[in-house]
Enzyme design. Structure first.
Site, PDB file in Angstrom:
ATOM      1  N   ALA A  26       0.867  -1.172   0.000  1.00 29.00           N
ATOM      2  CA  ALA A  26       0.000   0.000   0.000  1.00 29.00           C
ATOM      3  C   ALA A  26       0.908   1.228   0.000  1.00 29.00           C
ATOM      4  CB  ALA A  26      -0.891  -0.027   1.226  1.00 29.00           C
ATOM      5  N   GLY A  81       0.610  -4.948   0.830  1.00 33.84           N
ATOM      6  CA  GLY A  81      -0.565  -4.993  -0.043  1.00 33.84           C
ATOM      7  C   GLY A  81      -0.285  -5.662  -1.377  1.00 33.84           C
ATOM      8  N   GLU A 121      -0.624  -9.259  -0.715  1.00 36.09           N
ATOM      9  CA  GLU A 121      -2.056  -9.518  -0.478  1.00 36.09           C
ATOM     10  C   GLU A 121      -2.844  -9.490  -1.787  1.00 36.09           C
ATOM     11  OE1 GLU A 121      -1.835  -6.387   2.472  1.00 36.09           O
ATOM     12  OE2 GLU A 121      -2.677  -7.723   3.973  1.00 36.09           O
ATOM     13  N   GLU A 151       4.476  -4.955   7.143  1.00 39.17           N
ATOM     14  CA  GLU A 151       3.707  -3.913   7.833  1.00 39.17           C
ATOM     15  C   GLU A 151       4.177  -3.676   9.270  1.00 39.17           C
ATOM     16  OE1 GLU A 151       2.387  -6.361   6.007  1.00 39.17           O
ATOM     17  OE2 GLU A 151       0.816  -5.548   4.702  1.00 39.17           O
TER      18      GLU A 151
END
Ligand code: CO8
Length: 257
Positions: A65, A108, A111, A131
């Protein structure tokens, strides 16, 4: 506004979404989430698309992200806007999704690859959920999908340390469908997607639904779900055609109905 993705059709019945934020290693900002999910939903509705490839660059599938976009947000912001819930649209796509991953697939990015159905990795791919090193935890499904894919011991190792795992380790762990040389990845992605797209679309959609059901239900309910879907394939043109083609020793001419 510059787009964050490129869309093309590299083969018959195959669509490809290429992440295109090279200066940010394809970090997934909100614009990228909107563009990827909206485009994938549109392609999913297209009867002429039988498989969708999701890919990045040779250096990064996606490095997570967008940290710069997230950094100033407050709890109220991310809670009120339900950050990252938009990605659920992608997990509702019924057309098979093929992730072709080279370079970094972190946070992300990892993911996103795990939302896909087949994960082909280049031999330079690196996976991780870093993260924790930023003071947060996975927020797009990492704690759930990674654990289901590779088990608790390894998922805990990756999520608690934030370390990266190379393609070999990812394949041994069961995260990756298969590894190919980095320079062959684009072609392998298209070949695999073409193979999937050449099968009966109702059958491939049902097969995807049945496999995914294994993660949501008990074995007996899952077996019943599979059997009912199997029965319903006999209502399609393509079941008649596929079996007739086998019997007559010819190639099937699927109509995807
Ligand atoms: N976000 C924003 N920008 C990024 C990101 C990212 N995730 N990753 C890389 N970039 C940018 C860099 O800032 C840099 O930009 P600039 O040139 O302007 O400084 C450019 O991309 C190139 O990156 P590097 O210079 O760092 O390239 P290197 O080859 O030296 O390093 C790495 C590559 C190792 C991948 C490194 O860039 C890195 O560690 N990136 C961050 C990886 C990461 O931590 N990802 C997880 C992000 S968090 C997440 O995904 C989910 C959070 C869920 C929270 C839920 C909240 C509700």
């Amino acid at each position: 506004m510059t787009g964050t993705i490129l869309v093309d059709h590299p083969a018959d019945r195959v669509a490809r979404i290429t992440l295109d934020r090279p200066t940010a290693l394809n970090a997934l900002n909100l614009q990228a989430m909107r563009e990827i999910t909206t485009t994938a939903a549109e392609l999913d509705r297209d009867p002429n698309v039988g498989a969708i490839i999701l890919t990045g660059s040779a250096k990064a599938f996606a490095a997570g992200a967008d940290i710069k976009e997230m950094a100033p947000r407050s709890f109220s912001d991310v809670f009120a806007e339900d950050w990252f819930a938009g990605w659920d649209t992608l997990s509702r796509v019924r057309t098979p999704l093929i992730a072709a991953v080279a370079g970094y697939a972190l946070g992300g990015g990892c993911e996103l690859a795990m939302i896909c159905d087949v994960l082909i990795a280049a031999d330079n791919a690196k996976f991780g959920q870093p993260e924790i090193t930023l003071g947060v935890i996975p927020g797009m499904g990492g704690s759930q999908r990674l654990t289901r894919a590779i088990g608790k011991a390894k998922a805990m190792d990756l999520i608690l340390t934030g370390r990266m795992m190379d393609a070999d380790e990812a394949e041994r762990a069961g995260l990756v469908s298969r590894i190919v040389p980095a320079d062959a990845l684009p072609e392998e992605g298209v070949t695999t997607a073409s193979k999937v797209a050449s099968t009966s679309k109702p059958a491939s959609m049902m097969a995807k639904e049945a496999v995914n059901r294994a993660f949501e239900t008990s074995l007996s309910e899952g077996l019943l779900f599979e059997r009912r879907l199997f029965h319903s394939t006999f209502a399609t043109h393509d079941q008649k055609e596929g079996m007739a083609a086998f019997t007559n020793k010819r190639k099937p001419d699927f109509r995807h109905t």
